[in-house]
Motif scaffolding. Structure first.
Motif, short mmCIF file in Angstrom:
data_model
loop_
_atom_site.label_atom_id
_atom_site.label_comp_id
_atom_site.label_asym_id
_atom_site.label_seq_id
_atom_site.Cartn_x
_atom_site.Cartn_y
_atom_site.Cartn_z
N ASN A 45 0.84 -1.19 0.00
CA ASN A 45 0.00 0.00 0.00
C ASN A 45 0.89 1.25 0.00
O ASN A 45 1.87 1.33 0.74
CB ASN A 45 -0.88 -0.06 1.26
CG ASN A 45 -1.77 1.14 1.41
OD1 ASN A 45 -1.30 2.24 1.62
ND2 ASN A 45 -3.05 0.90 1.31
N SER A 46 0.53 2.24 -0.82
CA SER A 46 1.36 3.45 -0.91
C SER A 46 1.44 4.18 0.42
O SER A 46 2.47 4.78 0.76
CB SER A 46 0.84 4.39 -2.01
OG SER A 46 -0.46 4.83 -1.71
N GLY A 47 0.38 4.12 1.23
CA GLY A 47 0.41 4.74 2.55
C GLY A 47 1.44 4.09 3.46
O GLY A 47 2.14 4.76 4.22
N THR A 48 1.55 2.77 3.36
CA THR A 48 2.54 2.03 4.15
C THR A 48 3.95 2.40 3.71
O THR A 48 4.82 2.65 4.54
CB THR A 48 2.32 0.51 3.99
OG1 THR A 48 1.01 0.19 4.48
CG2 THR A 48 3.36 -0.29 4.74
N LEU A 49 4.17 2.44 2.40
CA LEU A 49 5.49 2.80 1.88
C LEU A 49 5.88 4.22 2.30
O LEU A 49 7.01 4.46 2.73
CB LEU A 49 5.53 2.69 0.36
CG LEU A 49 5.41 1.28 -0.20
CD1 LEU A 49 5.40 1.31 -1.73
CD2 LEU A 49 6.53 0.40 0.30
N ASN A 50 4.93 5.14 2.20
CA ASN A 50 5.21 6.53 2.61
C ASN A 50 5.53 6.61 4.09
O ASN A 50 6.43 7.36 4.50
CB ASN A 50 4.02 7.43 2.27
CG ASN A 50 3.86 7.65 0.78
OD1 ASN A 50 4.80 7.51 0.01
ND2 ASN A 50 2.65 7.98 0.37
N ALA A 51 4.80 5.87 4.92
CA ALA A 51 5.04 5.88 6.36
C ALA A 51 6.42 5.34 6.70
O ALA A 51 7.13 5.90 7.54
CB ALA A 51 3.96 5.08 7.08
N LEU A 52 6.82 4.25 6.04
CA LEU A 52 8.14 3.68 6.27
C LEU A 52 9.24 4.67 5.86
O LEU A 52 10.19 4.92 6.61
CB LEU A 52 8.31 2.37 5.50
CG LEU A 52 7.53 1.18 6.02
CD1 LEU A 52 7.60 0.04 5.02
CD2 LEU A 52 8.06 0.75 7.38
N GLN A 53 9.08 5.23 4.67
CA GLN A 53 10.10 6.15 4.17
C GLN A 53 10.20 7.38 5.08
O GLN A 53 11.29 7.81 5.43
CB GLN A 53 9.80 6.57 2.73
CG GLN A 53 10.91 7.42 2.13
CD GLN A 53 10.80 7.56 0.63
OE1 GLN A 53 9.99 6.92 -0.02
NE2 GLN A 53 11.62 8.42 0.07
N LYS A 54 9.07 7.93 5.48
CA LYS A 54 9.07 9.11 6.34
C LYS A 54 9.73 8.82 7.68
O LYS A 54 10.53 9.62 8.18
CB LYS A 54 7.64 9.61 6.55
CG LYS A 54 7.55 10.87 7.37
CD LYS A 54 6.12 11.36 7.49
CE LYS A 54 6.06 12.59 8.38
NZ LYS A 54 4.69 13.07 8.57
N ALA A 55 9.42 7.67 8.27
CA ALA A 55 10.02 7.30 9.56
C ALA A 55 11.53 7.16 9.45
O ALA A 55 12.28 7.66 10.30
CB ALA A 55 9.41 5.99 10.06
N LEU A 56 11.99 6.52 8.38
CA LEU A 56 13.42 6.32 8.20
C LEU A 56 14.13 7.64 7.89
O LEU A 56 15.21 7.91 8.43
CB LEU A 56 13.67 5.28 7.11
CG LEU A 56 13.23 3.85 7.48
CD1 LEU A 56 13.20 2.96 6.25
CD2 LEU A 56 14.12 3.28 8.57
N GLU A 57 13.53 8.46 7.05
CA GLU A 57 14.13 9.76 6.73
C GLU A 57 14.17 10.66 7.97
O GLU A 57 15.16 11.37 8.17
CB GLU A 57 13.37 10.43 5.59
CG GLU A 57 13.62 9.79 4.25
CD GLU A 57 12.79 10.36 3.11
OE1 GLU A 57 13.21 10.20 1.95
OE2 GLU A 57 11.71 10.96 3.38
N SER A 58 13.14 10.62 8.79
CA SER A 58 13.12 11.42 10.01
C SER A 58 14.22 11.02 10.97
O SER A 58 14.70 11.83 11.77
CB SER A 58 11.77 11.29 10.72
OG SER A 58 10.75 11.87 9.94
N ALA A 59 14.63 9.77 10.89
CA ALA A 59 15.71 9.26 11.74
C ALA A 59 17.09 9.52 11.15
O ALA A 59 18.10 9.21 11.77
CB ALA A 59 15.52 7.78 11.98
N GLY A 60 17.15 10.09 9.94
CA GLY A 60 18.44 10.46 9.35
C GLY A 60 18.87 9.67 8.13
O GLY A 60 19.97 9.86 7.63
#
Length: 80
Positions: A45-60
Motif C-alpha cells: 500500500n502506498s500509505g505504508t510505503l510513505n510511512a516507512l520512508q518518512k520514519a526512516l528519513e526522520s531518523a536520518g
C-alpha cells in the motif's frame, strides 16, 4: 520507489529492530517482516510505503536513487 534491500539496510544503519521501525512508521511488525522478506521493489500500500520512508528519513536516512550501481541508503551528515 523503495526496495526491500533499502529498508533492511536503513534499519541496520540506524541499529533499529523491526519493532522500532514498525512503531516509528505506525505499521505492524508483521508488515515490516513481510516487506523485508521481499526482493527488489516493494509491493505494498502506498500509505505504508510513505510511512516507512518518512520514519526512516526522520531518523536520518537518505535514500539514494539508482545511479548505475543500484539504489542505496546512507545517513545524513551531522550538522556541527
Amino acid at each position: 520507489m523503495l526496495t526491500a534491500e533499502q529498508v533492511r539496510a536503513s534499519r541496520a544503519l540506524l541499529r533499529w529492530d523491526q519493532k522500532t521501525l514498525a512503531t516509528a512508521a505506525g505499521v505492524s511488525v508483521e508488515t515490516v517482516k513481510r516487506i523485508e522478506a521481499m526482493t527488489g521493489l516493494i509491493s505494498a500500500n502506498s500509505g505504508t510505503l510513505n510511512a516507512l520512508q518518512k520514519a526512516l528519513e526522520s531518523a536520518g536516512v537518505v535514500f539514494i536513487e539508482e545511479n548505475g550501481g543500484g539504489p542505496g541508503v546512507r545517513l545524513k551528515k551531522r550538522q556541527s
